[in-house]
Enzyme design. Sequence first.
Site, PDB file in Angstrom:
ATOM      1  N   GLU A 108      31.320  46.307  44.886  1.00 23.42           N
ATOM      2  CA  GLU A 108      32.661  47.172  44.535  1.00 23.42           C
ATOM      3  C   GLU A 108      32.260  48.392  44.274  1.00 23.42           C
ATOM      4  OE1 GLU A 108      35.966  44.094  43.193  1.00 23.42           O
ATOM      5  OE2 GLU A 108      34.548  44.438  41.558  1.00 23.42           O
TER       6      GLU A 108
HETATM    7  C1  ACM Z   1      32.505  40.672  41.537  1.00 20.40           C
HETATM    8  O1  ACM Z   1      33.230  39.994  41.230  1.00 20.40           O
HETATM    9  N1  ACM Z   1      32.702  42.110  41.589  1.00 20.40           N
HETATM   10  C2  ACM Z   1      31.103  40.519  41.788  1.00 20.40           C
END
Ligand code: ACM
Length: 712
Positions: free
Chosen positions: A343
């Site tokens: 992310e």
């Molecule tokens: C995640 O849930 N961002 C690994």
Amino acid sequence: MLNRIPSFFREKCGVRAPSRSVSVTFVMMVCLMAGSAMAQGTASPYAFHNNLMPEPAHLEVGHGHFFLPAGLTATTDKFHNARLDNAIHRAMEQLKQQTGVEVSTTASHGTSGDAAFVVSVDGPGEAVQGVHENESYQLEVTPQGIHLHAATVVGAMWGLQTLLQLVQNDGTQYFLPAVRIQDQPLYPWRGLMIDCSRHFVPVNKIKQIIRGMAAVKLNVLHWHLSDDQGFRMQSKVFPLLTKDGSDGQFYTQAQAREIVAYARARGIRVVPEFDMPGHGSSWMVGYPQLASAKGPFHIQDRFGVFDPVMDPTRESTYRFLNKFIGEMVTIFPDAYFHIGGDENNGVEWSHNPRIQAFMKAHHLKDTGALQAYFNRRVLQILSKYHKHMIGWDEVLVPGLPKSVAIQSWRGYKSLAKAAREGHDGILSSGYYLDHMAPASAYYKVNPIPEGSTLTPTQRKRILGGEACMWSEYVDGKTIDSRIWPRAAAVAERLWSPQSVDNVNDMYRRLGVESVRLEALGLTQISQEDASLREMAGTQQIEPLRVLAETMEPVSWGERANYSSEHKITTHAPLDHWVDALRPDPPFRHRFEVMVNEYLNAPRVEKAKSLELTKMFVRWEDAEPGVLRLMDHSPLLAQAKARPGQLAQLGRVGLAALSYLSSGETAPAGWKAEQLKVIESTEAPVALTQFDMLEPLRKMVEAVPESDAGQTK
Ligand code: ACM
């Protein structure tokens, strides 16, 4: 000797084997016992009850049983070391607690002779427990005694856990049924990830969780130690990581070493995760030179994805990481080091002209390519320290060196893709415990699903999976009920043959396992009542318990939306109605089964009908008592709409029962009215929802309705 018998016994006897992994010998024994029990009109107290979780790969049930004698001593007749001796000591201590039988907690060493409990271990196993440690064991119980054999100490530890789960009693004495078990895991990597950044989890709680993991043969604690909301691992080289990057709650190096040793003593590896380059705010509060933007930086007190990301273009970033990783590898001996990698929104990289110029000069076409460059540089550092790199599936981009393992959280597809491309990998998509799904949902998820087109070589690269406990809405007090017992369902999926897939039987054994887990100090059952008492300010909470068992927290997504709309922060106390309630409360599945069994023959199932009647009456009767408690508790009053709704649902249930049990037809329009009542209770209140609406709806739908007089 335990004899195998031909399968025709199964048909002749007509007794259904409780699990596909239980051999036909078991079936014969049940036949024989059922025969004699039927003659006497009672069930034998010595019948084998399969309360094993996870179920072993092969199990044969023999004849007779071994009564646990006082003074029973484990004798190691081959290899032993302090790790094995301690494991035996713990197991015998637990056996003593569990049964009140004064067994000896100290192992003796020497030749087996006529010892009643022999532990034969070939050797110590790997100096640092690795992913391919031999975890197999064989356990044989006969009326004369117990023999546990394993190639390694870890295998012996799993055998001891199975032994503890085998204990039964006849009402007077404890015994082990005669069995022969040959067991090994389906997957070598069976993990639990705990996020200690969003909310800190105290050392003692981590130890309790490790005890729970060992009980169900989970073997990897993936420790998520840094994220935007806090850096939780002490660095002596970079002390500002925790001084400025946390709220003062972090693990000292001594504590982390203690956890690693505690886990190793129980056959569990510890894989640390330091999330980079994104999810990186907490690194930068004390060390802004790591950042891609100017700052200043602060630890985040909200949840989601934030911009702060490391600057991959500066050599100083890698010098920093080299020193940091060099320090951490002295604490974490595991072969794997998790770099996160998830992310990264790339915003700061796109907005920084210097970084853009770097990308151009190095022919890095987008931020994904820049992150791949960063990963390669970090990989070089990790390789220097003889570590394997593992990252979330975002790190899987073209050109990623094959030695990097992938943890898939975004779907099975990326795991399969990684395996096809030559990477090892583990599955977490489908195992997110914070999503609040029922155990049955996790239980259905296989790292290699049926119909997979992976080749045998590619399948081998799928090492297993990890249940994930993200901690946005979890703290040390509530974490047990968010992890347990549902993680045990994941543990079984990763250990047992895929043919072990009976959901009802899984729930039966999960209920037993949950009680065993509480005996280890976990609180997933008891904390609910404790929280309700705290909120109500009294011990008299019976009506509240009636309501609580019919309710569960909403999904993670719904809570995240609420949290974002209401600007909920990490400082918000987790002491609300929703925090007290358990995901997938035992009542949910019990009610579903009860209704299904009743609906199979509503006019015949008198006992079921009576049971349901009593329950619906309890729902009706709880209302005034719950309202009285709510009148004196603003925290409980958040759910004030619920007791009235529960009473209404009780009346719906009673009416449906009355029609179904009598076979009478309801007047036209009755169903629509009842379904409307059910629908009106669906919307979440105080982030919680009823857990029993579907079976109730099914009951209403099953009522025959007259169509006479229907108007359009
Ligand atoms: C995640 O849930 N961002 C690994």
